[in-house]
Design a protein around this motif. Structure first.
Motif, PDB file in Angstrom:
ATOM      1  N   VAL A 111      -0.700  -4.388   2.100  1.00 55.20           N
ATOM      2  CA  VAL A 111      -0.760  -4.490   3.558  1.00 55.20           C
ATOM      3  C   VAL A 111       0.454  -5.289   4.037  1.00 55.20           C
ATOM      4  CG1 VAL A 111      -2.076  -5.408   5.507  1.00 55.20           C
ATOM      5  CG2 VAL A 111      -3.273  -4.321   3.587  1.00 55.20           C
ATOM      6  N   GLU A 112       1.145  -4.743   4.996  1.00 58.52           N
ATOM      7  CA  GLU A 112       2.371  -5.360   5.533  1.00 58.52           C
ATOM      8  C   GLU A 112       3.441  -5.550   4.463  1.00 58.52           C
ATOM      9  OE1 GLU A 112       1.243  -9.003   7.425  1.00 58.52           O
ATOM     10  OE2 GLU A 112      -0.148  -8.038   8.808  1.00 58.52           O
ATOM     11  N   GLY A 113       3.319  -4.804   3.370  1.00 56.97           N
ATOM     12  CA  GLY A 113       4.284  -4.941   2.295  1.00 56.97           C
ATOM     13  C   GLY A 113       4.196  -6.278   1.593  1.00 56.97           C
ATOM     14  N   ARG A 114       3.029  -6.898   1.614  1.00 59.76           N
ATOM     15  CA  ARG A 114       2.839  -8.209   1.006  1.00 59.76           C
ATOM     16  C   ARG A 114       1.737  -8.169  -0.039  1.00 59.76           C
ATOM     17  NH1 ARG A 114       1.446 -11.709   6.015  1.00 59.76           N
ATOM     18  NH2 ARG A 114       1.157 -13.321   4.409  1.00 59.76           N
ATOM     19  N   MET A 115       1.760  -9.155  -0.914  1.00 62.92           N
ATOM     20  CA  MET A 115       0.801  -9.230  -2.013  1.00 62.92           C
ATOM     21  C   MET A 115      -0.147 -10.404  -1.799  1.00 62.92           C
ATOM     22  SD  MET A 115       1.670  -9.596  -6.075  1.00 62.92           S
ATOM     23  CE  MET A 115       0.382  -9.867  -7.304  1.00 62.92           C
ATOM     24  N   GLY A 116      -1.419 -10.217  -2.161  1.00 62.87           N
ATOM     25  CA  GLY A 116      -2.389 -11.299  -2.159  1.00 62.87           C
ATOM     26  C   GLY A 116      -2.731 -11.824  -0.788  1.00 62.87           C
ATOM     27  N   ASP A 117      -3.127 -13.109  -0.749  1.00 62.64           N
ATOM     28  CA  ASP A 117      -3.394 -13.842   0.486  1.00 62.64           C
ATOM     29  C   ASP A 117      -4.538 -13.248   1.299  1.00 62.64           C
ATOM     30  OD1 ASP A 117      -2.745 -16.196   1.726  1.00 62.64           O
ATOM     31  OD2 ASP A 117      -1.207 -15.339   3.017  1.00 62.64           O
ATOM     32  N   GLY A 118      -5.401 -12.467   0.655  1.00 61.53           N
ATOM     33  CA  GLY A 118      -6.563 -11.918   1.340  1.00 61.53           C
ATOM     34  C   GLY A 118      -6.262 -10.858   2.373  1.00 61.53           C
ATOM     35  N   LEU A 119      -5.032 -10.345   2.390  1.00 61.87           N
ATOM     36  CA  LEU A 119      -4.622  -9.432   3.460  1.00 61.87           C
ATOM     37  C   LEU A 119      -5.381  -8.117   3.438  1.00 61.87           C
ATOM     38  CD1 LEU A 119      -0.762  -9.978   3.273  1.00 61.87           C
ATOM     39  CD2 LEU A 119      -2.275 -10.689   5.143  1.00 61.87           C
ATOM     40  N   LEU A 120      -5.608  -7.570   2.258  1.00 61.26           N
ATOM     41  CA  LEU A 120      -6.264  -6.267   2.165  1.00 61.26           C
ATOM     42  C   LEU A 120      -7.696  -6.352   2.654  1.00 61.26           C
ATOM     43  CD1 LEU A 120      -6.394  -3.307   1.322  1.00 61.26           C
ATOM     44  CD2 LEU A 120      -6.888  -4.068  -1.013  1.00 61.26           C
ATOM     45  N   TRP A 121      -8.417  -7.363   2.189  1.00 59.45           N
ATOM     46  CA  TRP A 121      -9.815  -7.459   2.621  1.00 59.45           C
ATOM     47  C   TRP A 121      -9.914  -7.722   4.124  1.00 59.45           C
ATOM     48  CZ3 TRP A 121     -13.068 -11.376   4.611  1.00 59.45           C
ATOM     49  CH2 TRP A 121     -14.397 -10.980   4.730  1.00 59.45           C
ATOM     50  N   ALA A 122      -9.027  -8.544   4.647  1.00 55.88           N
ATOM     51  CA  ALA A 122      -9.048  -8.795   6.086  1.00 55.88           C
ATOM     52  C   ALA A 122      -8.859  -7.492   6.862  1.00 55.88           C
ATOM     53  CB  ALA A 122      -7.958  -9.800   6.452  1.00 55.88           C
ATOM     54  N   ALA A 123      -7.923  -6.668   6.418  1.00 50.24           N
ATOM     55  CA  ALA A 123      -7.655  -5.405   7.108  1.00 50.24           C
ATOM     56  C   ALA A 123      -8.839  -4.448   6.996  1.00 50.24           C
ATOM     57  CB  ALA A 123      -6.391  -4.763   6.548  1.00 50.24           C
ATOM     58  N   LEU A 124      -9.405  -4.332   5.789  1.00 56.85           N
ATOM     59  CA  LEU A 124     -10.516  -3.405   5.587  1.00 56.85           C
ATOM     60  C   LEU A 124     -11.783  -3.864   6.299  1.00 56.85           C
ATOM     61  CD1 LEU A 124     -10.061  -2.504   1.808  1.00 56.85           C
ATOM     62  CD2 LEU A 124      -9.683  -1.002   3.767  1.00 56.85           C
TER      63      LEU A 124
END
Length: 483
Positions: free
Chosen positions: A132-145
């Motif tokens: 997500v946003e071309g970034r790794m980790g930091d909870g980004l995927l779960w936040a988006a989903l």
């Protein structure tokens, strides 16, 4: 629970158990296929999200499904995955980025990662990891989903653990759960139940029985206690690849629910010792997601407790645990909020890491024979001076002596990132019984029943969760629904 005459408290078309990556994908897919969806999760909002929330949160950039299928077959290493599963996995993991973008989630290349198993046929499919946003980790995927789930008005009930599948005549009809106030809930699933409850890495008894680790320390969510697996077994499910897992070298910290991955990113002045004080492996072996090439074959690694010893130069070189700015992954970092000190001094002060002025003193602390430890370090240091490790073939460029006092050590159990096995499922994410028959109304996706029978490359677990989460949700939505 075999009872087709249940008095239901709640009804939905599709009930998804688990609010991680696979559960979110299943819920969105089922909703978008026209189903009324209910999501259950046993955790509260600040702890929900499963392994996805604290993972690398990236999926591999599969632009060639044919080569991806070849690679998956190679990675199975004599533990074949059913060919229909291989084919669907290869095709659907190639659609993950397009599907994410269809939800309005921006994605891009996060890491141009090479294959972790470059000698295996099909490894050329690995070009990098998408996030997500071309970034790794930091909870980004779960936040988006999870935002995508809530944007659709899908009902999510947190702190509502599911305990048992309600069945009738061999068909899964719903779920028995407990509401936050402690009352029992009999939840009807008119079209199907999707298990997306994660693995069993936080269940010590199951870990001992299936993974043969006697003192496990989790890296991800402590909620991965095998709930969905037990529910599926009681409903008649068969199991697959229960002995597969991903471990890492790491450290247990008193007062924290999860362990720390000790990567030594800035130094090579360290060694791994068995509990007898002797080196037992190449400490810089190329480590895939849970496997390393040892003695000519890919083996699970690490699988045993070890003493990790380093010297003053290593302490000064930087944190032995990658910081959040470098690797925003893991429960201890992302959820418990621990920031490792820049020079490891805070952790030494806490007693997490032992300090000794001499190796003899360190041997006493570790309860190993001092002569053995001295001989071990002397032999390793001699290998460093010669530029050749005749014991285990550690690459010459990684040979750095332990020569500067004081010395440091900690006893590390393998950190268990996640398990892989669970209820056997087919290419449609339908759970199967021991005779290969579908259990009607029951689906599984994510780490509760991952595809991988042996090796797995970076970004594979998330790719699998997204792909089969979509499949499970879509299939459940269409089961018994309007044509």
């Amino acid at each position: 629970m075999g009872n087709s005459g249940v008095a239901w408290d709640v009804e939905a078309d599709v009930v998804v158990v688990g609010f991680g990556g696979a559960g979110c994908a299943a819920a969105v897919a089922a909703h978008d296929a026209g189903a009324r969806v209910l999501v259950l999760d046993k955790e509260s909002g600040d702890r929900a999200g499963g392994s996805t929330r604290v993972s690398g949160a990236v999926w591999f950039d599969n632009r060639d499904p044919e080569r991806a299928a070849v690679y998956l077959r190679s990675l199975s290493a004599g533990r074949p995955i059913p060919e229909p599963v291989v084919q669907v996995w290869a095709q659907e993991t190639a659609r993950n980025s397009e599907w994410m973008e269809s939800l309005g989630i921006p994605v891009g290349l996060a890491v141009p990662a090479p294959p972790e198993f470059p000698d295996l046929d099909g490894s050329d499919v690995m070009r990098g990891w998408i996030g997500v946003e071309g970034r790794m980790g930091d909870g980004l995927l779960w936040a988006a989903l999870s935002d995508a789930v809530r944007a659709r008005g899908i009902e999510v009930r947190l702190q509502t653990p599911a305990h048992e599948l309600i069945t009738g005549d061999g068909t899964v009809l719903g779920v028995l759960a407990t509401a936050p106030d402690g009352t029992a809930l009999r939840i009807r699933a008119d079209r199907g139940v999707v298990l997306a409850t994660g693995g069993f890495e936080a269940n010590p008894e199951m870990v001992r029985d299936h993974l043969r680790l006697t003192d496990p320390v989790v890296w991800g969510t402590p909620a991965a206690t095998g709930d969905g697996l037990r529910m599926a077994v009681k409903a008649g499910a068969d199991l697959w690849h229960m002995s597969n897992m991903m471990t890492l070298p790491g450290l247990r910290a008193p007062g924290y629910e999860a362990g720390f991955y000790t990567a030594f990113p800035n130094t090579n002045s360290f060694v791994y010792l068995g509990l007898d004080g002797r080196r037992y492996c190449n400490e810089r072996v190329a480590l895939g997601h849970g496997h390393a090439r040892i003695n000519g074959s890919y083996q699970l690694f690490p699988t045993a407790p070890m003493h990790i010893v380093f010297d003053e130069s290593a302490r000064r070189a930087g944190p032995i645990v990658p910081g959040r700015e470098r690797l925003a992954v893991g429960w201890a970092s992302l959820i418990e909020g621990y920031e490792w000190s820049a020079d490891n001094s805070a952790e030494i002060g806490k007693g997490w890491i032992h300090r000794a002025d001499t190796l003899t003193e360190l041997a006493d602390i570790l309860h190993v024979d001092a002569d053995v430890l001295l001989q071990t370090v002397d032999r390793y240091n001699a290998a460093c001076a010669a530029g050749h490790d005749d014991q285990f073939g550690r690459p010459a460029k990684t040979l750095a002596p332990l020569s500067e006092r004081p010395y440091y050590a900690f006893t590390a159990a393998p950190i268990l990132a996640w398990s892989n096995g669970g209820p056997r499922r087919n290419e449609n994410a339908e759970v199967l019984d021991p005779f290969g028959a579908v259990i009607p109304g029951l689906y599984a996706a994510g780490n509760v029943s991952s595809t991988y029978s042996w090796c797995k490359d970076g970004g594979f677990h998330i790719a699998d969760a997204l792909a089969f989460g979509r499949i499970a949700g879509g299939r459940a939505a269409h089961r018994g629904g309007p044509a």
